[in-house]
Design an enzyme around this catalytic site. Structure first.
Site, short mmCIF file in Angstrom:
data_model
loop_
_atom_site.label_atom_id
_atom_site.label_comp_id
_atom_site.label_asym_id
_atom_site.label_seq_id
_atom_site.Cartn_x
_atom_site.Cartn_y
_atom_site.Cartn_z
N GLY A 296 0.80 -1.23 0.00
CA GLY A 296 0.00 0.00 0.00
C GLY A 296 0.83 1.27 0.00
O GLY A 296 0.29 2.34 -0.22
N CYS B 216 -26.49 -10.39 -17.38
CA CYS B 216 -25.90 -10.14 -18.69
C CYS B 216 -26.87 -10.59 -19.78
O CYS B 216 -27.39 -11.70 -19.74
CB CYS B 216 -24.57 -10.87 -18.81
N CYS C 208 -24.78 -13.55 -21.93
CA CYS C 208 -24.46 -14.86 -21.35
C CYS C 208 -25.32 -15.20 -20.14
O CYS C 208 -25.21 -16.28 -19.59
CB CYS C 208 -22.98 -14.94 -20.98
#
Lengths: 291, 263
Positions: free
Chosen positions: A32, A241, A244
């Site tokens: 980080g 989606c 799909c």
């Protein structure tokens, strides 16, 4: 086409790669923490992924298989040109399948397919400093990181709630790494934030213009900042989606005509394509469409 | 509280031989005093007399070149000059408050009033939005700002409201020592009077200690228990406020007191 032998492997010279690798190692050692590095001019404009390209270049070995995605897609301009760049300068294999890739350079998404040990995910970062829009002075933000003076991050979230009734930050959502540094995850949607923490892959972040590299080693804790009474939620469009039928992937909204018709499709093209190839068909998908 | 009772208490802040130089020039020098809990100390002097330099050294914004500033922290007496930056900032967020002359220096102008008040709470670890907001609304009420302004930005406030908001933002964590740099500067007299009233109420009610830098003798007359007069970086006279103002000994103090316009 110029003489390919005129380029060193993966474009950058060995000394530069060595310098970048040192920054990467330091970043991995201090998860980080933003490590400064001497960013080079790359043959592409700032904002097109110069930081990510330099990190990728320093990581690549001839045996690597590279995947490049831009907003989840393998076939957008940015992804195609960076992929071709490394094909030409490093002569490495490329792939669109997440599971087959050893190095994945990404802009604004984490692939839907879970990453595995041994993979490296390289992010393109425009602004690495999570405190930047709250505190413009670099000397002061460094001091704030040093002293863990992060109250200001919550002021931003407070403002979101008081103005919008909820935390309206939907991308670039800050995380706290291993209880120490607050880190900017690059502009990925906050839907992807839960994948940052505990990920099996090495995650490297490169900011070319800002000359910073930072990293999340495998299985590092990364917690999205929030309030007790307004907890973090990984949001996505409330839809499945259309190609799909996946109910749980991050979706792009596509306007399909001038009458306002729209469809929702997976932003991760490889994920969507492989689902369709496996026989999952959404309301607007066709069985013949393959990945 | 009688002076004798105070004498037996531990000073909240004791300053010894403090000095700050700007190259060859003197910012302030040979400054020493004790501030007891609940006491308000006024520092007066003309422009360039070292008042603000002294205040900045005390509040840790400037590093003094010499001397010690001993503060009675929760862990015991500590010299804030030698303290690590992290510890000093923690003090600045919890036990101390600093009210700037210009509210724009002390406020975040792009953040709502509620966010401004809540910032210190969040900096010390508050993570419950509802509670932070309740505290902000409560404090806006205490400085006479209507609760429905909580989501407005300070830029939409008048000068007096901005100053009161700055005070609310500083006092929300219940500090023990407040540094004020000309808190009434730049406000018109009626607004000044209301602000002074408010400050006096808060100081008494919360038992705050305060150090107020000002060039306005009326402000110290109303607020301060004790007074320090500075000139050319040195303290030329100090004592009880009424004593110093009614019977000034040093020639500069005499000049200062006689310069006040009588209406």
């Amino acid at each position: 086409m110029t003489d390919q032998t005129a380029y060193n492997f993966a474009y950058l010279d060995e000394q530069t790669k060595r310098m970048i690798r040192r920054a990467i190692l330091k970043g991995v050692a201090i998860p980080g923490y933003q490590v400064p590095f001497a960013s080079r001019e790359m043959p592409m404009p700032y904002g097109w992924g110069t930081g990510g390209v330099q990190v990728t270049s320093a990581c690549l070995v001839p045996e690597d298989r590279l995947k490049v995605i831009d907003q989840g897609a393998d076939d957008t301009t940015n992804a195609v040109s960076i992929r071709r760049f490394f094909q030409r300068t490093a002569g490495i294999e490329v792939t669109e399948a997440t599971a087959d890739a050893t190095v994945i350079q990404t802009r604004h998404r984490i692939p839907e397919t879970p990453l595995t040990e041994g993979q490296i995910l390289v992010y393109q970062v425009p602004i690495p400093e999570p405190l930047r829009f709250l505190e413009p002075r670099e000397t002061e933000t460094r001091k704030m990181h040093e002293l863990e003076d992060y109250g200001l991050m919550h002021v931003k979230l407070y403002e979101d709630i008081s103005r919008h009734g909820q935390i309206a930050t939907a991308y670039d959502y800050p995380v706290k790494v291993e209880g120490r540094y607050v880190m900017d995850p690059s502009p990925i949607p906050k839907f992807d934030n839960p994948k940052l923490g505990g990920n099996a892959a090495i995650q490297l972040f490169g900011a070319g213009r800002e000359q910073r590299i930072y990293a999340l080693p495998p299985y590092t804790q990364a917690i999205s900042l929030d309030f007790d009474d307004y907890p973090f939620t990984a949001s996505k469009a409330d839809h499945a989606c259309d190609l799909c039928g996946a109910p749980d992937s991050y979706l792009d909204e596509v306007i399909t005509d001038d009458q306002g018709s729209r469809m929702f499709v997976c932003s991760d093209t490889d994920f969507c394509g492989s689902r369709r190839a496996a026989g999952h068909i959404g309301p607007m998908g066709t069985p013949s469409a393959g990945g | 509280m009688s002076i004798l009772a105070k004498m037996k208490m531990q000073p909240l802040l004791s300053v010894r031989d403090l000095a700050k130089f700007y190259g060859g020039r003197i910012g302030c020098a040979d400054v020493g005093f004790d501030l007891y809990p609940g006491e308000v100390l006024g520092i007066v002097g003309e422009s360039g007399s070292g008042k603000s330099t002294l205040l900045s050294c005390l509040a840790g914004h400037l590093a003094p070149d010499r001397g010690e500033v001993i503060f009675d922290t929760k862990e015991g007496l500590r010299d804030t000059v030698l303290m690590a930056e992290a510890a000093r900032r923690r003090l600045a967020r919890t036990d101390w408050a600093y009210v700037h002359q210009n509210p724009r220096d002390g406020l975040r102008m792009g953040v709502s009033a509620g966010g401004n008040v809540g910032e210190r709470l969040m900096a010390v670890g508050a993570r419950h939005y509802g509670q932070i907001r309740d505290a902000a609304v409560d404090w806006l009420g205490r400085v006479e700002i209507a609760a429905d302004r909580v989501d407005d930005r300070p830029s939409a406030f008048s000068g007096g409201m901005q100053q009161r908001l700055q005070i609310a933002r500083n006092l929300v964590t219940g500090p023990r020592l407040v540094f004020m740099d000309e808190p009434t500067g730049g406000l018109d007299v009626s607004v000044q009077a209301r602000l002074l009233d408010l400050l006096r109420g808060l100081v008494r009610e919360m038992g705050l200690s305060a150090i107020i830098v000002t060039h306005d003798l009326a402000v110290v007359r109303l607020l301060a228990d004790r007074l320090m007069v500075m000139k050319g970086g040195y303290v030329v006279e100090q004592g009880l406020t009424d004593q110093v103002l009614d019977d000034p000994q040093h020639e500069y103090t005499q000049l200062l007191v006689s310069s006040v316009l009588q209406v």
